[in-house]
Design a protein around this motif. Structure first.
Motif, PDB file in Angstrom:
ATOM      1  N   LEU A 148      57.143  53.808   9.714  1.00  0.00           N
ATOM      2  CA  LEU A 148      57.949  54.486  10.733  1.00  0.00           C
ATOM      3  C   LEU A 148      58.286  55.917  10.322  1.00  0.00           C
ATOM      4  CD1 LEU A 148      60.403  51.708  11.975  1.00  0.00           C
ATOM      5  CD2 LEU A 148      58.461  52.697  13.186  1.00  0.00           C
ATOM      6  N   SER A 149      58.334  56.189   9.025  1.00  0.00           N
ATOM      7  CA  SER A 149      58.664  57.542   8.572  1.00  0.00           C
ATOM      8  C   SER A 149      57.529  58.528   8.810  1.00  0.00           C
ATOM      9  CB  SER A 149      59.032  57.541   7.095  1.00  0.00           C
ATOM     10  OG  SER A 149      57.887  57.371   6.293  1.00  0.00           O
TER      11      SER A 149
ATOM     12  N   ARG B  36      69.649  55.092   7.471  1.00  0.00           N
ATOM     13  CA  ARG B  36      69.873  55.279   8.906  1.00  0.00           C
ATOM     14  C   ARG B  36      70.233  56.723   9.224  1.00  0.00           C
ATOM     15  NH1 ARG B  36      74.582  52.565  10.839  1.00  0.00           N
ATOM     16  NH2 ARG B  36      74.177  53.851  12.659  1.00  0.00           N
ATOM     17  N   LEU B  37      71.112  57.307   8.412  1.00  0.00           N
ATOM     18  CA  LEU B  37      71.581  58.663   8.698  1.00  0.00           C
ATOM     19  C   LEU B  37      70.492  59.716   8.559  1.00  0.00           C
ATOM     20  CD1 LEU B  37      75.148  58.640   7.094  1.00  0.00           C
ATOM     21  CD2 LEU B  37      74.541  58.616   9.525  1.00  0.00           C
ATOM     22  N   VAL B  38      69.498  59.476   7.721  1.00  0.00           N
ATOM     23  CA  VAL B  38      68.445  60.474   7.542  1.00  0.00           C
ATOM     24  C   VAL B  38      67.254  60.217   8.469  1.00  0.00           C
ATOM     25  CG1 VAL B  38      67.084  59.433   5.677  1.00  0.00           C
ATOM     26  CG2 VAL B  38      67.363  61.903   5.768  1.00  0.00           C
ATOM     27  N   SER B  39      67.130  59.012   9.022  1.00  0.00           N
ATOM     28  CA  SER B  39      65.935  58.690   9.807  1.00  0.00           C
ATOM     29  C   SER B  39      65.845  59.473  11.113  1.00  0.00           C
ATOM     30  CB  SER B  39      65.843  57.191  10.068  1.00  0.00           C
ATOM     31  OG  SER B  39      66.928  56.747  10.818  1.00  0.00           O
ATOM     32  N   ALA B  40      66.931  59.593  11.851  1.00  0.00           N
ATOM     33  CA  ALA B  40      66.880  60.337  13.119  1.00  0.00           C
ATOM     34  C   ALA B  40      66.639  61.840  12.899  1.00  0.00           C
ATOM     35  CB  ALA B  40      68.139  60.090  13.944  1.00  0.00           C
TER      36      ALA B  40
ATOM     37  N   GLY C 211      59.006  57.613  14.903  1.00  0.00           N
ATOM     38  CA  GLY C 211      59.324  56.393  14.172  1.00  0.00           C
ATOM     39  C   GLY C 211      60.733  56.352  13.620  1.00  0.00           C
ATOM     40  N   GLY C 212      61.269  57.494  13.244  1.00  0.00           N
ATOM     41  CA  GLY C 212      62.633  57.541  12.704  1.00  0.00           C
ATOM     42  C   GLY C 212      63.673  57.033  13.680  1.00  0.00           C
ATOM     43  N   PHE C 213      63.442  57.272  14.971  1.00  0.00           N
ATOM     44  CA  PHE C 213      64.379  56.775  15.980  1.00  0.00           C
ATOM     45  C   PHE C 213      64.361  55.249  16.026  1.00  0.00           C
ATOM     46  CE2 PHE C 213      63.068  60.954  17.910  1.00  0.00           C
ATOM     47  CZ  PHE C 213      64.249  61.608  17.585  1.00  0.00           C
TER      48      PHE C 213
END
Length: 114
Positions: A79-80, A13-17, A85-87
């Motif tokens: 999503l990546s 979660r922390l790296v996706s945004a 998609g990260g959001f």
């Protein structure tokens, strides 16, 4: 959900945004490179590359710990590679984690049978 699984999901979660933000900035830099003399693509490319690699590592760890089925794992991987998609991944992972915490508390209190 045990602590290692929760930690794996939290890292993802922390790296996706930030990965999504870096992707959008990289796209903007690519446009600016072609329309102006501004060229930040090498720097943003490296930043985005590092964040993408971290996302893939954390995704693999989360997949291994959560025992997602292939469809769910593929969904988070796709999503990546989408610009925003990260959001969506961050939001869905947050909901998943909150639901797991609520379910664990309910089992602990004995209101829901396991």
């Amino acid at each position: 959900m045990d602590i290692k699984t929760a930690t794996a999901i939290r890292r993802l979660r922390l790296v996706s945004a930030p990965e999504a933000v870096s992707f959008l900035i990289l796209l903007l830099c690519s446009v600016l490179k072609r329309t102006t003399d501004f060229n930040a693509v090498p720097v943003m490319g490296m930043v985005h590359g590092v964040l993408f690699i971290l996302y893939v590592i954390f995704w693999a760890d989360a997949w291994n710990r959560t025992k997602w089925n292939r469809k769910t794992a593929a969904f988070y991987f796709v999503l990546s590679v989408l610009p925003t998609g990260g959001f969506f991944a961050e939001r869905k992972l947050r909901r998943e984690t909150e639901d797991a915490v609520i379910a664990a508390r309910a089992r602990k209190e004995g209101t829901v049978s396991a």
